[in-house]
Motif scaffolding. Sequence first.
Motif, PDB file in Angstrom:
ATOM      1  N   ARG A 131     -48.224  -3.217  59.271  1.00 19.21           N
ATOM      2  CA  ARG A 131     -49.188  -4.044  58.968  1.00 19.21           C
ATOM      3  C   ARG A 131     -49.627  -5.082  59.797  1.00 19.21           C
ATOM      4  O   ARG A 131     -50.775  -5.657  60.035  1.00 19.21           O
ATOM      5  N   ARG A 181     -57.892 -10.330  62.137  1.00 18.91           N
ATOM      6  CA  ARG A 181     -56.811 -10.187  61.131  1.00 18.91           C
ATOM      7  C   ARG A 181     -56.980  -8.684  60.505  1.00 18.91           C
ATOM      8  O   ARG A 181     -57.984  -8.174  60.608  1.00 18.91           O
ATOM      9  N   ASP A 184     -53.779  -7.150  55.328  1.00 14.51           N
ATOM     10  CA  ASP A 184     -53.653  -8.094  54.458  1.00 14.51           C
ATOM     11  C   ASP A 184     -53.453  -7.332  53.129  1.00 14.51           C
ATOM     12  O   ASP A 184     -53.758  -6.162  53.000  1.00 14.51           O
ATOM     13  N   ASP A 185     -52.984  -8.177  51.962  1.00 16.68           N
ATOM     14  CA  ASP A 185     -52.554  -7.436  50.782  1.00 16.68           C
ATOM     15  C   ASP A 185     -53.807  -6.762  49.875  1.00 16.68           C
ATOM     16  O   ASP A 185     -53.804  -5.805  49.483  1.00 16.68           O
TER      17      ASP A 185
END
Length: 222
Positions: A131, A181, A184-185
């Motif tokens: 990730r 970015r 992410d979760d």
Amino acid sequence: MTMVRRESLAEQAAELLAVRIRDGEWDIGGKLPGETTLAPQLGVGRSTAREAIRILAGRGLLATRQGAGVFVTATDVPARWDVVVQRADIVAVIEARTAIEVEAAALAAERHSSAELTALREALDEREQHRSDIDMHVATDMAFHRGIMVAAHSPILLEIFDSFAPRSRRAMTDMLRLRSRHGDDVDQGVHERIYEAIAARDVDAAAGLTRAHLRALEEMLG
């Protein structure tokens, strides 16, 4: 010594001739000069000019009529599929993915085998482990979504997916760099829910979650 292949010369001559056709040198239905006249104009021999005509006939620009000559049938043709794909921007890629992957998710929920579900779980776990690095994240993400295509048991959808996978990979990489970015979760959680819907054979949920996920990606670019 490197020799120029005859096919390359014919392609070049075909492009020169196509430009003249697009520029309106001959109207639709107009007759081209004979090979003896045309070849020196294109800077090639008669056999190469003949091959160039065959190339443009294959593209739908020209037609050869036995005993009558070569005639213009169109002034331009749509870009080939691979060219269209290469030009597509990120939003266009997401739109194409939506058209294909929503249906594939529904079919995967209905048709998947236990082996395919196991492979999909492994692809999702691999995605979880990559990730942080953009290139690896995109590669594992694509592998997960391709696993859905395989589980859908639709050869045509899989072929379409594979045909623009390189462009899709570049588009997704560009998008993540723009966002600065990724992984992410929330994003991983969406993919978990898609997997769970497929595993539960919930056709509507699998399709709906996939559509919402891709729509959210498109909205991020707005």
